[in-house]
Design a protein around this motif. Structure first.
Motif, short mmCIF file in Angstrom:
data_model
loop_
_atom_site.label_atom_id
_atom_site.label_comp_id
_atom_site.label_asym_id
_atom_site.label_seq_id
_atom_site.Cartn_x
_atom_site.Cartn_y
_atom_site.Cartn_z
N ARG A 118 0.82 -1.20 0.00
CA ARG A 118 0.00 0.00 0.00
C ARG A 118 0.86 1.26 0.00
N LEU A 119 1.93 1.24 0.78
CA LEU A 119 2.82 2.40 0.82
C LEU A 119 3.57 2.58 -0.49
N LEU A 120 4.06 1.48 -1.06
CA LEU A 120 4.75 1.56 -2.34
C LEU A 120 3.80 2.05 -3.43
N PHE A 121 2.60 1.52 -3.45
CA PHE A 121 1.59 1.93 -4.42
C PHE A 121 1.33 3.43 -4.32
N ALA A 169 3.58 -1.13 -8.77
CA ALA A 169 3.89 -1.60 -7.41
C ALA A 169 3.79 -3.12 -7.34
N GLY A 170 2.76 -3.68 -7.96
CA GLY A 170 2.61 -5.14 -7.95
C GLY A 170 3.75 -5.83 -8.67
N THR A 218 -0.51 -8.18 -12.79
CA THR A 218 -1.24 -7.04 -13.35
C THR A 218 -2.58 -6.96 -12.68
N ARG A 219 -3.02 -5.76 -12.48
CA ARG A 219 -4.31 -5.53 -11.84
C ARG A 219 -5.42 -6.11 -12.71
#
Length: 174
Positions: free
Chosen positions: A36-39, A156-157, A166-167
């Protein structure tokens, strides 16, 4: 790096199980705080670069249109001079109203804060305190852009879980 970690698999599973929330462009709630922080850091980096690009481009256009060379052309052609004057006014108004430079600096500051929190988590800091500060930072964010959030989510992922993350692949079919 192409293999997904357990957290990456949990992220995919959590996204599929999210149901109605699957249309939301952020990471699923089961994802760890590091993701979450990286995103968030990547999202603000993307916004900062995009806004600075717009700021520089509009400044260059404004300087060029208001330059002596354009004025010299305008002396020969009255219509061109009038159009250039209108263009300078419009570009100047756009710069004042949207203020891309200030918005870019705001995103730069937020990016730095998210990466500082990520550093504290990596150093073994109290994740509950970081979660509380994360909530405060989300309250300081300007309105988010969905397309940029999707791009940040994928970056980020891929950074944390490998190149095959991939989202779009982890979302349920419509």
């Amino acid at each position: 790096m192409g293999q997904k970690t357990e957290a990456g698999k949990a992220a995919d599973a959590g996204w599929r199980d999210a149901g109605a929330a699957a249309d939301h462009p952020t990471a699923p709630p089961v994802v760890d705080i590091q993701f979450r922080l990286l995103f968030s850091g990547i999202y603000h980096e993307i916004c900062e670069h995009r806004l600075m690009r717009w700021h520089r481009m509009l400044t260059a256009v404004n300087i060029t249109l208001g330059s002596g060379a354009v004025l010299a052309i305008g002396n020969q052609h009255a219509l061109i001079a009038q159009l250039m004057a209108v263009a300078v006014a419009v570009v100047g108004a756009v710069q004042l109203v949207w203020d891309h430079g200030t918005a870019a600096r705001q995103h730069a500051l937020l990016r730095q804060k998210f990466y500082e929190l990520q550093s504290r988590v990596a150093a073994g800091g109290d994740t509950r305190q970081v979660e509380a500060e994360l909530v405060l930072l989300h309250g300081q964010e300007p309105p988010c852009r969905k397309r940029l959030m999707e791009r940040a989510h994928d970056r980020a992922g891929q950074s944390m879980y490998g190149d095959d993350f991939t989202r779009a692949r982890s979302r349920p079919a419509a």
